[in-house]
Every structure is written in structure tokens, then in C-alpha cells.
Scaffold this active site. Structure first.
Site, mmCIF file in Angstrom:
data_model
loop_
_atom_site.group_PDB
_atom_site.id
_atom_site.type_symbol
_atom_site.label_atom_id
_atom_site.label_comp_id
_atom_site.label_asym_id
_atom_site.label_seq_id
_atom_site.Cartn_x
_atom_site.Cartn_y
_atom_site.Cartn_z
ATOM 1 N N HIS A 192 0.827 -1.211 0.000
ATOM 2 C CA HIS A 192 0.000 0.000 0.000
ATOM 3 C C HIS A 192 0.857 1.255 0.000
ATOM 4 C CE1 HIS A 192 -4.099 -1.376 0.547
ATOM 5 N NE2 HIS A 192 -3.533 -2.443 1.065
ATOM 6 N N ARG A 299 -5.898 -4.350 -12.718
ATOM 7 C CA ARG A 299 -5.656 -5.563 -11.919
ATOM 8 C C ARG A 299 -6.804 -5.705 -10.921
ATOM 9 N NH1 ARG A 299 0.166 -3.717 -12.133
ATOM 10 N NH2 ARG A 299 1.351 -5.469 -12.976
ATOM 11 N N ARG A 335 -8.836 -7.114 -16.265
ATOM 12 C CA ARG A 335 -8.271 -8.466 -16.187
ATOM 13 C C ARG A 335 -9.017 -9.225 -15.104
ATOM 14 N NH1 ARG A 335 -2.209 -9.424 -14.380
ATOM 15 N NH2 ARG A 335 -3.005 -8.827 -12.335
ATOM 16 N N GLU A 433 1.842 -14.995 -20.637
ATOM 17 C CA GLU A 433 2.833 -14.840 -19.571
ATOM 18 C C GLU A 433 3.476 -16.142 -19.130
ATOM 19 O OE1 GLU A 433 0.947 -12.465 -16.471
ATOM 20 O OE2 GLU A 433 -0.934 -13.509 -16.684
ATOM 21 N N ASP A 457 5.588 -11.922 -15.342
ATOM 22 C CA ASP A 457 5.510 -13.367 -15.173
ATOM 23 C C ASP A 457 6.255 -14.108 -16.274
ATOM 24 O OD1 ASP A 457 4.118 -14.032 -12.777
ATOM 25 O OD2 ASP A 457 2.383 -13.030 -13.632
ATOM 26 N N ARG A 467 9.837 -14.085 -8.934
ATOM 27 C CA ARG A 467 9.840 -12.619 -9.034
ATOM 28 C C ARG A 467 9.812 -11.926 -7.677
ATOM 29 N NH1 ARG A 467 3.954 -11.354 -11.893
ATOM 30 N NH2 ARG A 467 3.884 -9.400 -10.770
ATOM 31 N N CYS A 504 2.184 -5.291 -21.209
ATOM 32 C CA CYS A 504 1.778 -4.615 -19.967
ATOM 33 C C CYS A 504 2.636 -4.938 -18.752
ATOM 34 C CB CYS A 504 0.314 -4.907 -19.671
ATOM 35 S SG CYS A 504 -0.005 -6.627 -19.288
HETATM 36 C C1 PEP Z 1 2.775 -9.453 -15.721
HETATM 37 O O1 PEP Z 1 2.890 -10.596 -15.271
HETATM 38 O O2 PEP Z 1 3.637 -8.911 -16.441
HETATM 39 C C2 PEP Z 1 1.598 -8.643 -15.391
HETATM 40 C C3 PEP Z 1 1.393 -7.472 -15.956
HETATM 41 O O3 PEP Z 1 0.744 -9.121 -14.464
HETATM 42 P P1 PEP Z 1 1.025 -9.081 -12.880
HETATM 43 O O4 PEP Z 1 2.253 -8.268 -12.639
HETATM 44 O O5 PEP Z 1 -0.194 -8.480 -12.277
HETATM 45 O O6 PEP Z 1 1.187 -10.521 -12.543
HETATM 46 MG MG MG Z 2 1.197 -11.590 -14.412
#
Ligand code: PEP
Ligand code: MG
Length: 588
Positions: A192, A299, A335, A433, A457, A467, A504
Site C-alpha cells: 500500500h 488488476r 483483467r 505470460e 511473469d 519474481r 503490460c
Molecule cells: C505481468 O505478469 O507482467 C503482469 C502485468 O501481471 P502481474 O504483474 O499483475 O502478474
Molecule cells: Mg502476471
């Protein structure tokens, strides 16, 4: 005294130079243990009771200050209020005073310790997060016991805030007229505190190693939100260098803001759409202010993660409709729920040994069809307003996609039968992804209206790096030949099938990667709102000719090092200012 540097995760760009203010919290370890005389016990119990009540009143006041559109914060504050009202927690602390005749501060610490033991024994991620909440609540009570000093209200001058952690309630109270930047020992990019810092546009660093209580309050420090550094006791050279950097960044920002509403079109006429990634409703304003041409990734999981239970169809419909109307006529890509792994809902208790490879995103939704149905219905209901698209995360192959589409059509048929309106031809896309989706992108492209490449991802799964694990983050290499080739193949597959492709992941906000993506003719990119002006500026000053030439070289290179060198040379030659502010590659 020589200067000392602490390192953390940069979550909001910029530099602040000023006096440190240590938020008086997590100070249990500094509390003296006192043994009470028999006659002092009732008074001490009363003192603790009052502290609980005062903390409760504070939170109630803060809750009343939460604007309507910050509901995510409100839900967490409400859960903290519930803990303060929870008589078991309070009784446990009071019992310690009564049974062992110790002072209230110490008794409170014992009560927290008892719970910590219980939580640690169960040892799952969800409960660990709840433990963090217990601690934040207890620290608020402690603040009352020690006289209420050291809270955010006690800050009288402009300062850089240093805290163990910042709760959602704290972040509501942050006064940007006084807090010029902040650093916390806890937290990650999506905490946050980080989200708030970016939307308030104050520099911030989280997860700072060694940000203990021993830091000298009132001393001048430098907070570097570009690289995640806190410099304690800076010398004259460092002060001069950072003062300079600060001034340059301010003038750079003023420059990029001036052109941010112009289209992202190269000098030779190639147009790329620049969209925004958002997590919270209130970020829409920042998207418009920074020249975002729509929302490429909403998201949606954040309204689930902050909810005490499961959001209802009506709650979700209201959020999506409000957002669709606010963003219209620009596009809003919603999404569907991507929970699991590091994104856990408050009522979710994971039991998987490898959560990132487990029941995440679309897999969770296919298993929990009731949850999926509720969300699909809400999105479909919102589709009658504005310009909404739906997108499914983490699709791993054709069979899974067919299954998703079958269920989606089933929900549409149900709604038809109930006479509920929705947009039949709402664009439907998938995120690419996982490597299996990359390899079968040519098959998948025939089944959907668009692709969106989620490189956060994709890099995790292609390069085999968690990650969320700091120890392997050095392997996060967006220009690894495997990643560049994957993206190129996905873009070409999409275009051959006549559909558009967006990118993205965080890579879209990396100035070093933009010319490569442009060379591939990616149709749109989607990134954090505040990164948009800088990226648009690069696109507007570049030419497709030079980007295509760069891509050609990158596609034949066999190493990350060479790719980094190639893009660095181009950026250095063409956009030297960006190099100064985004030097993660330069530091190698
Ligand atoms: C990604 O995986 O690049 C993505 C945009 O989704 P998130 O970061 O929400 O997993
Ligand atoms: Mg992702």
C-alpha cells in the site's frame, strides 16, 4: 562521521534531502520491563484499557476521513478496528498485567508475542500477513501508552519519514506538506505504501535492510527513490551531487509533463498507443493527468485482496461501472481475478508447496467457478457502459482457453435468459505470460481479439526466477535473448492472425526496452501512470527506422550483455536525460 548507505526497493522516483523523522513504532524492544506492586495492578490495567479505547477512537476518526473512492483502504482499517474491539486480544494483555504484575507496555508485547507464536506454528503466508496487522494495531495502542508522541500528527516540520512499516491508516494520514519522502523497513513494490507514494508522487524506498531504530532522528539524510538508497550522514560531495540531481529531475519532469497529452508518434509517423496499468480506482485521475490513452490493465484482484470476504456481484458491478464511465470513451481492459502465489485474498489460506506454479489466476477461477461467474457477470454488466474489454490471465494453452471461453459463453447465456443486458461483442483477450502460451501463440491468436504480454511473469517463468525473491533478482533480464525472441514471436503471431498486441509488464516502463518494442511494432504498451510522460517522450523523439535497425541487431545477438550494450548506446546517444534517471542498466 563517514556517510553510510542503506539499500531497499525503489518504489517511487525522485530525490529528497532533509531531516529524518523516525516514526515511533515497533519500539517494543526498547520498552523497560517493570514489575508492579500489588496495589498498582488495577491502575495499570485501567491505563491499558484507556490506550485501547484511545487507539480505537483514533482509527474511527481516520476511517471517517477515508474518501468514498478509497474503499480498499477502508476495508483494512475496518479489520484493524475489529482487532481493537476484539476482547480476546485485549484480555490477553490485561491478563498478563494481572497474573505477572508487569507494566502495560510489556504486557502488550507479551500478548503480541503469544499470538506470534501461534501464527508462526501454523506458518502460512496468509496468517503471517494477519500477524503483521496485529503488530500494526498493537503499535497504535503502544503509541497511546507512551504518551501518543512520535505519531504522524507529531511531525511539525518538513521531514523524510522513516518507519518500520506504514499501515493503510497511516498512509491516509500522510500530509505531503510535511512528509517529503519516506522509507520503510517492510514492504515490496505492490505494498500500500508504495502505491500511495507513486500516486502522491513523493520519493519512496521500501524493504530497506538495516532501517532500525538506531537511526539518528533530526539528522540530514538523502533518500534516492531512483535506486532505492538512503544515505545517512552524507558528505558535502554527496549533498551537492543529489541537490543537482534533484533540480535536474524537477526540470526533466516539467519538460515531459508539457508534452504528455500529445500522441506517442515517432518522427516518421509510427503511432503506438500508451495505456496505463492500475490497481485502484483512484488512480484513474493520474492516468488522465499523465497522458494515458486508456487503461490497458486493470488488476481486478485488489478489490478481492482488501475485502474481508468475497466481493458480491453488486459490489463488483458498481466498481466496474464507475470505472468504465470515468474512463470512457477511452478503453478499459479489466483483467479477471489473478490471485494465488504472492497475491492472496484475505480469506485465502494457501497450502501449496509451489504457489507460483500452482492454483493461480485462471486456474483458481476455473476451480472456483462460483467466484469466476460472479466476476464475469459483473464485467458483462459493466460492458454496456464505456469501452470495456475483458482479459484472462495466465492462459497456458489452447485447451485451457477453450474451457474458459465455454464457461464465459455459459454465463452469457444465463444472463440472456435472465434478460440482463451486456455487450455481446465486448473484446476478449488473454495475457501471454507463460512459455507454453508463447510457443503456441499462433494457435491462441485465432481464438481471441487481442493479446497482452505480461513480462513480469513471462520473465519469471521463462528464466526460472521467483519474481518475489531478492536473491535471484539479478537474473531478471528483460533483454535476455529468450525474452526478446519470445516477445517477437508473440507479436508476429498476433499480427499474422490480424489481432493487436499490447505489452503490460514492467518492461513497458523501461526506457531501455522501448526502442526494441517499437522495432517489433507492438501496437500498445501499458504501464504505471507516472511513467507515461517519460516513455511518450522517447517514442515522440525516436524514429521507426532507427528502432527497426536496433531490433535487427538485438535479434541476432546471443547475449544479454550485448543487448544491454546496444540499447544503452542508443539511449545514451539519443536520450541522455533518461540515462541519468533510470540507470539500473548503467550501473552494471
Ligand atoms: C505481468 O505478469 O507482467 C503482469 C502485468 O501481471 P502481474 O504483474 O499483475 O502478474
Ligand atoms: Mg502476471
Amino acid at each position: 562521521m563517514p556517510s553510510r548507505t542503506l539499500y531497499g526497493i525503489p518504489v517511487s522516483a525522485g530525490v529528497a534531502i532533509g531531516k529524518a523523522y523516525c516514526l515511533n513504532r515497533n519500539h517494543f524492544s526498547g520498552m523497560a520491563r517493570q514489575t508492579l506492586g500489588e496495589e498498582d495492578v488495577p491502575r495499570e490495567m485501567e491505563r491499558l484499557g484507556h490506550a485501547f479505547e484511545a487507539a480505537l477512537q483514533d482509527l474511527e476518526r481516520i476511517l471517517s476521513l477515508v474518501p468514498e473512492d478509497l474503499k480498499e483502504h477502508a476495508a483494512i482499517i475496518e479489520s484493524h478496528l475489529m482487532m481493537l474491539r476484539d476482547h480476546k486480544f485485549r484480555k490477553r494483555a490485561l491478563d498478563h498485567i494481572e497474573n505477572t504484575r508487569i507494566n502495560a507496555e510489556w504486557a502488550l508485547e507479551r500478548a503480541v508475542g503469544d499470538l506470534q507464536e501461534v501464527f508462526a506454528a501454523i506458518a502460512d503466508e496468509y496468517l503471517r500477513q494477519r500477524m503483521q496487522d496485529v503488530r500494526l494495531v498493537a503499535e497504535r495502542v503502544l503509541g497511546k501508552l507512551v504518551g501518543g508522541e512520535g505519531g504522524l500528527n507529531a511531525i511539525t516540520h518538513r521531514a523524510i519519514l522513516l518507519a518500520h512499516d506504514l499501515s493503510p491508516a497511516d498512509t491516509i494520514e500522510l500530509d505531503v506538506n510535511k512528509i517529503m519522502a519516506f522509507a520503510t523497513a517492510q514492504g515490496g513494490k505492490t505494498s500500500h505504501a508504495g502505491i500511495l507514494a507513486r500516486s502522491l508522487q513523493i520519493p519512496a524506498v521500501v524493504g530497506v535492510e538495516g532501517l532500525g531504530d538506531d537511526l539518528a532522528e533530526g539528522n540530514i539524510i538523502i533518500l534516492d527513490g531512483f535506486h532505492g538508497r538512503i544515505i545517512l550522514d552524507p558528505d558535502e560531495d554527496e549533498l551537492a551531487r543529489y541537490t543537482d540531481l534533484q533540480a535536474q529531475f524537477e526540470s526533466y519532469q516539467a519538460t515531459i509533463m508539457r508534452s504528455c497529452q500529445l500522441p506517442a508518434e515517432t518522427i516518421d509517423g509510427y503511432r503506438m498507443q500508451v495505456l496505463a496499468n492500475i490497481e485502484l480506482f483512484e488512480e484513474v485521475v493520474a492516468v488522465n493527468d499523465n497522458g494515458g490513452e486508456g487503461i490497458g490493465l486493470y488488476r481486478s484482484e485488489y478489490s478481492y485482496m482488501s475485502h474481508g470476504g468475497m466481493p458480491t456481484e453488486d459490489e463488483l458491478t458498481e466498481i466496474y461501472m464507475d470505472m468504465a464511465s470515468l474512463v470512457a470513451p477511452k478503453k478499459l481492459v479489466i483483467r479477471t481475478l489473478d490471485v494465488g502465489a504472492d497475491k492472496l485474498m484475505r480469506m485465502q489460506v494457501p497450502s501449496e508447496p509451489n504457489p507460483a506454479l500452482g492454483l493461480r489466476a485462471i486456474r483458481y477461477c476455473l476451480k472456483h467457478r462460483d467466484v469466476f461467474r460472479t466476476q464475469l457477470r459483473a464485467i458483462l454488466k459493466a460492458s454496456v457502459l464505456g469501452n470495456v474489454s475483458i482479459m484472462f490471465p495466465m492462459i497456458s494453452g489452447l485447451q485451457e482457453l477453450v474451457e474458459v471461453k465455454k464457461f464465459y459463453r455459459e454465463v452469457q447465456r444465463e444472463m440472456h435468459a435472465e434478460g440482463i443486458c451486456f455487450r455481446e461483442d465486448m473484446p476478449m483477450g488473454i495475457m501471454i505470460e507463460v512459455p507454453s502460451a508463447v510457443i503456441t501463440a499462433d494457435f491462441l491468436a485465432r481464438e481471441v481479439d487481442f493479446f497482452s504480454i505480461g513480462t513480469n511473469d513471462l520473465i519469471q517463468y521463462s528464466l526460472g526466477i521467483d519474481r518475489t525473491n531478492k536473491d535471484v533478482s539479478y537474473l531478471y533480464q528483460p533483454l535476455h535473448p529468450a525474452i526478446v525472441r519470445s516477445i517477437k514471436w508473440v507479436v508476429d503471431s498476433a499480427h499474422r492472425a490480424g489481432i493487436e498486441v499490447c505489452l503490460c509488464g514492467e518492461l513497458a516502463a523501461d526506457p531501455f526496452c522501448i526502442p526494441v518494442l517499437m522495432g517489433m511494432q507492438v501496437d500498445s504498451i501499458s504501464l504505471g501512470p507516472h511513467a507515461i510522460p517519460g516513455i511518450k517522450r522517447i517514442v515522440r523523439q525516436a524514429s521507426m527506422e532507427e528502432c527497426s535497425a536496433l531490433l535487427k541487431q538485438v535479434m541476432t545477438s546471443q547475449s544479454v550483455a550485448r543487448n544491454n550494450k546496444l540499447v544503452r548506446e542508443m539511449i545514451f546517444r539519443r536520450f541522455p536525460e533518461e540515462l541519468m534517471f533510470y540507470s539500473s542498466l548503467v550501473d552494471e
